[in-house]
Design a protein around this motif. Sequence first.
Motif, mmCIF file in Angstrom:
data_model
loop_
_atom_site.group_PDB
_atom_site.id
_atom_site.type_symbol
_atom_site.label_atom_id
_atom_site.label_comp_id
_atom_site.label_asym_id
_atom_site.label_seq_id
_atom_site.Cartn_x
_atom_site.Cartn_y
_atom_site.Cartn_z
ATOM 1 N N ASP A 90 -26.292 32.181 17.171
ATOM 2 C CA ASP A 90 -25.545 33.418 17.638
ATOM 3 C C ASP A 90 -24.047 33.288 17.340
ATOM 4 O O ASP A 90 -23.462 34.161 17.011
ATOM 5 N N ALA A 91 -23.537 32.156 17.643
ATOM 6 C CA ALA A 91 -22.235 32.015 17.501
ATOM 7 C C ALA A 91 -21.937 30.343 17.228
ATOM 8 O O ALA A 91 -22.771 29.469 17.507
ATOM 9 N N VAL A 92 -20.832 29.996 16.490
ATOM 10 C CA VAL A 92 -20.613 28.573 16.018
ATOM 11 C C VAL A 92 -18.841 28.180 16.566
ATOM 12 O O VAL A 92 -18.297 29.038 16.534
ATOM 13 N N PHE A 93 -19.045 26.995 17.067
ATOM 14 C CA PHE A 93 -17.913 26.521 17.514
ATOM 15 C C PHE A 93 -17.551 25.219 16.819
ATOM 16 O O PHE A 93 -18.159 24.276 16.921
ATOM 17 N N LEU A 94 -16.420 25.280 16.269
ATOM 18 C CA LEU A 94 -15.986 23.975 15.528
ATOM 19 C C LEU A 94 -14.879 23.148 16.073
ATOM 20 O O LEU A 94 -13.724 23.607 16.460
ATOM 21 N N GLY A 95 -15.309 21.939 16.558
ATOM 22 C CA GLY A 95 -14.487 21.130 17.103
ATOM 23 C C GLY A 95 -14.455 19.710 16.812
ATOM 24 O O GLY A 95 -14.676 18.894 17.613
ATOM 25 N N MET A 96 -14.357 19.620 15.512
ATOM 26 C CA MET A 96 -14.545 18.176 15.122
ATOM 27 C C MET A 96 -13.407 17.140 15.120
ATOM 28 O O MET A 96 -13.719 16.050 14.942
ATOM 29 N N GLY A 97 -12.268 17.840 15.486
ATOM 30 C CA GLY A 97 -11.121 16.975 15.632
ATOM 31 C C GLY A 97 -10.595 16.557 14.537
ATOM 32 O O GLY A 97 -10.749 17.162 13.348
ATOM 33 N N THR A 98 -9.729 15.391 14.425
ATOM 34 C CA THR A 98 -8.959 15.206 13.072
ATOM 35 C C THR A 98 -9.511 13.411 12.924
ATOM 36 O O THR A 98 -8.938 12.820 14.044
ATOM 37 N N TYR A 99 -10.183 13.255 12.080
ATOM 38 C CA TYR A 99 -10.647 11.865 11.855
ATOM 39 C C TYR A 99 -10.188 11.389 10.494
ATOM 40 O O TYR A 99 -10.605 10.150 10.138
ATOM 41 N N THR A 100 -9.734 11.919 9.807
ATOM 42 C CA THR A 100 -9.488 11.542 8.427
ATOM 43 C C THR A 100 -8.165 10.789 8.326
ATOM 44 O O THR A 100 -7.211 11.354 8.665
ATOM 45 N N ALA A 101 -7.905 9.539 7.971
ATOM 46 C CA ALA A 101 -7.029 8.560 8.215
ATOM 47 C C ALA A 101 -5.946 8.947 6.973
ATOM 48 O O ALA A 101 -6.342 9.251 5.895
ATOM 49 N N MET A 102 -4.721 9.137 7.576
ATOM 50 C CA MET A 102 -3.536 9.255 6.577
ATOM 51 C C MET A 102 -3.230 7.917 5.734
ATOM 52 O O MET A 102 -3.542 6.941 6.189
ATOM 53 N N GLU A 103 -2.969 8.186 4.505
ATOM 54 C CA GLU A 103 -2.733 7.209 3.717
ATOM 55 C C GLU A 103 -1.027 6.702 3.625
ATOM 56 O O GLU A 103 -0.356 7.780 3.723
ATOM 57 N N GLY A 104 -0.805 5.435 3.456
ATOM 58 C CA GLY A 104 0.732 5.132 3.363
ATOM 59 C C GLY A 104 1.223 5.703 1.841
ATOM 60 O O GLY A 104 2.350 5.688 1.863
ATOM 61 N N GLY A 105 0.472 5.560 0.799
ATOM 62 C CA GLY A 105 0.781 5.694 -0.461
ATOM 63 C C GLY A 105 1.458 4.554 -1.211
ATOM 64 O O GLY A 105 2.490 4.852 -1.871
ATOM 65 N N PHE A 106 1.448 3.577 -0.534
ATOM 66 C CA PHE A 106 1.887 2.414 -1.304
ATOM 67 C C PHE A 106 0.974 1.426 -1.672
ATOM 68 O O PHE A 106 -0.336 1.500 -1.575
ATOM 69 N N GLU A 107 1.394 0.387 -2.618
ATOM 70 C CA GLU A 107 0.642 -0.427 -3.387
ATOM 71 C C GLU A 107 -0.103 -1.478 -2.754
ATOM 72 O O GLU A 107 0.355 -1.927 -1.477
ATOM 73 N N GLY A 108 -1.173 -1.904 -2.868
ATOM 74 C CA GLY A 108 -2.131 -2.747 -2.309
ATOM 75 C C GLY A 108 -2.877 -2.138 -1.239
ATOM 76 O O GLY A 108 -3.602 -2.972 -0.534
ATOM 77 N N GLU A 109 -2.958 -0.855 -0.782
ATOM 78 C CA GLU A 109 -3.609 -0.360 0.238
ATOM 79 C C GLU A 109 -5.294 -0.611 0.156
ATOM 80 O O GLU A 109 -5.949 -0.698 1.253
ATOM 81 N N GLN A 110 -5.857 -0.708 -0.908
ATOM 82 C CA GLN A 110 -7.160 -0.809 -1.213
ATOM 83 C C GLN A 110 -7.483 -2.281 -1.237
ATOM 84 O O GLN A 110 -8.729 -2.528 -1.487
ATOM 85 N N LEU A 111 -6.731 -3.204 -1.134
ATOM 86 C CA LEU A 111 -7.101 -4.702 -1.014
ATOM 87 C C LEU A 111 -8.179 -4.903 0.161
ATOM 88 O O LEU A 111 -8.009 -4.390 1.103
ATOM 89 N N PRO A 112 -9.060 -5.922 -0.120
ATOM 90 C CA PRO A 112 -9.815 -6.171 1.100
ATOM 91 C C PRO A 112 -9.137 -6.814 2.055
ATOM 92 O O PRO A 112 -8.104 -7.478 1.824
ATOM 93 N N GLY A 113 -9.398 -6.576 3.305
ATOM 94 C CA GLY A 113 -8.760 -7.084 4.383
ATOM 95 C C GLY A 113 -7.755 -6.091 4.955
ATOM 96 O O GLY A 113 -7.125 -6.396 5.834
ATOM 97 N N VAL A 114 -7.543 -5.127 4.311
ATOM 98 C CA VAL A 114 -7.013 -3.661 4.767
ATOM 99 C C VAL A 114 -7.786 -2.666 5.428
ATOM 100 O O VAL A 114 -8.923 -2.085 4.773
ATOM 101 N N TYR A 115 -7.798 -2.245 6.601
ATOM 102 C CA TYR A 115 -8.595 -1.401 7.479
ATOM 103 C C TYR A 115 -7.859 -0.283 7.916
ATOM 104 O O TYR A 115 -6.807 -0.440 8.290
ATOM 105 N N LYS A 116 -8.696 0.897 7.918
ATOM 106 C CA LYS A 116 -8.234 2.021 9.078
ATOM 107 C C LYS A 116 -8.511 1.776 10.302
ATOM 108 O O LYS A 116 -9.487 1.206 10.782
ATOM 109 N N ALA A 117 -7.334 2.254 11.033
ATOM 110 C CA ALA A 117 -7.450 2.176 12.587
ATOM 111 C C ALA A 117 -8.810 2.691 13.397
ATOM 112 O O ALA A 117 -9.296 1.893 14.201
#
Length: 334
Positions: A90-117
């Motif tokens: 009958d009605a829907v509530f959206l309360g998903m929050g904010t889960y998408t991590a921001m990127e820094g936009g610098f070189e090497g972010e995709q290297l193994p050993g780099v993790y999102k918080a």
Amino acid sequence: MTRIQNLIIGAGPAGLGCADILVRNGVQPVVFDRYPEIGGLLTFGIPQFKLEKQVMQRRREVFEEMGVEFRLNTEIGLDIDADDLLDEFDAVFLGMGTYTAMEGGFEGEQLPGVYKALDYLIGNVNEKMGYSQPEENFIDLKGKTVVVLGGGDTAMDCVRTAIRQDAKSVTCLYRRDKANMPGSQREVQNAEEEGVTFQWLSSPHALLGDGTVNAVRAQRIHLGQPDDTGRQVPETIDNSDFDLSADLVIKALGFDPEDLPSLFAQDALKVSRWGTVQIDWKSMMTGMPGVFAAGDIVRGASLVVWGIRDGRDAAEQMHNFMEAALRGEDRAAS
């Protein structure tokens, strides 16, 4: 319970605040969440040493006794089609929050050993609570040289968790000074007392490594003139590069909302340029009749208390909307 049913997407603070008010008004709330326990970031983002998880488990029992139905381990758009849910309730509530991590936009972010918080924190909570999961989701920092990028409360949760995992050393890199940390000053003090090193006025601009990350390259910062918000603008100092050794890097640079327009494929669901859902603050309704939203998905990343309050306010408006529908009135009326 009356025959009206309400769908709540997200069992975080906003979703739980909404469910509490609805069930007390005789509505049957059905709450979907991707995680195996309620609470959202209260359960999976905040470490155990700050919030005992038994608190949320007991809260779930209370809600279920009141009549709230939880369907956990269920992701909208992956396990269930969003359009089907819009037709069912009958009605829907959206309360998903904010889960998408921001990127820094610098070189090497995709290297193994780099993790999102959040990947790190959620994996740690899952391991502590004994939830079944692939082994690689748990990131063990024992004996590691760890660098955390960011200065908010999530960054503080990461550095203090790393200390408790017996990391060899933990350094927090932040582009402003201590007085301008966005996180709690008490959290910073606790982290310092526990052995975390802070590199103030330092901004990363590359992650280095041959096959896996082994260093963070940063520049020294000075704070310039205030911007429109009154905060001094960080400005890099020429020829001030320095490297920090790292076996592992955790990025805690902030969070964005999920891409809800793609999930629901509805032109009427409008979002701001930051991706937050636009609502009528009087009715708490989105541009889609019968679809309401509140909490971080509307405000952006904010405090738990605001999420709960917003969810409660939305529930009052949703109840009015559903009662009007039962009387045969215009469902788009708030």
